[in-house]
Design a protein around this motif. Sequence first.
Motif: not given
Length: 257
Positions: A6-17, A30-33, A36-40
């Motif tokens: 989810t999140g911002k297409p084409g942005a750097p990705a963040v993996v949540l573990s 954390q997801r909504a914040a 706005e900046h990353f692919q999550v």
Amino acid sequence: MRYEVTGKPGAPAVVLSAGLGGAAAFWTPQRAALEEHFQVVAFDQRGTGRNAAGLPDGYTIGHMADDAAAVLDKAGIARAHFIGHALGGLVGLELARRHPARLDRLVLVNAWAKVEPHSERCFDIRLGILAAQGPAAYVAAQPLFLHTAPYMAANFTRVDAEIAHGTAHFQGAENLRRRIAALRAFDARADLARIDAPTLVTASRDDLLVPWTASQVLAEGLPKARLWITETGGHAFTVEQPGPFNRAAIEFLEEDA
């Protein structure tokens, strides 16, 4: 492995573990914040939630890191940031050891290089509750290790609902025992100096389960780490005090190399 991006297409990705519970829903504050900046990239860990399955004998943190790399492969993401809580932080450290080319920046939340004897005692108590009284009692006791008393008092109904949900979706006693055995066997101390990823190590001083000093030791051992401490919030301070953590994590992940 089921996952979602989810999140911002084409942005750097963040993996949540997530930690021992394994559920991607742990990161809801954390997801909504982040979006706005990353692919999550979020997923329930193997053996939990939407990826429920029996875990094999000899299951390790290495298997979990390989799962995270496989999710990135399926999502078509070559390289990503990684945020991990407790056991999830160990997955991030193992990803840095096994698949360093897949990792940009690393955020570790209440993690450790080698489990502390105090934390081992807490796991023994929890396993004792599971053995003597069953999953419902285990899940009911879990908030005591995650949260502060003021938070639980102010959010009594919410905690009750989380206990009910956790009991209904319990990962299974054998899976839980194997996941605890995996985190107990993990030891990254000899390799910390070789982990090159810039790392934000975060902790709460009033964490009952994992002493904040374990994060201090971790930060001292990683060559490109800094330590961020909050005074309160317990083991789940990302849930109790999400705003300061979210700002610190996003600021760190967006820094120039």
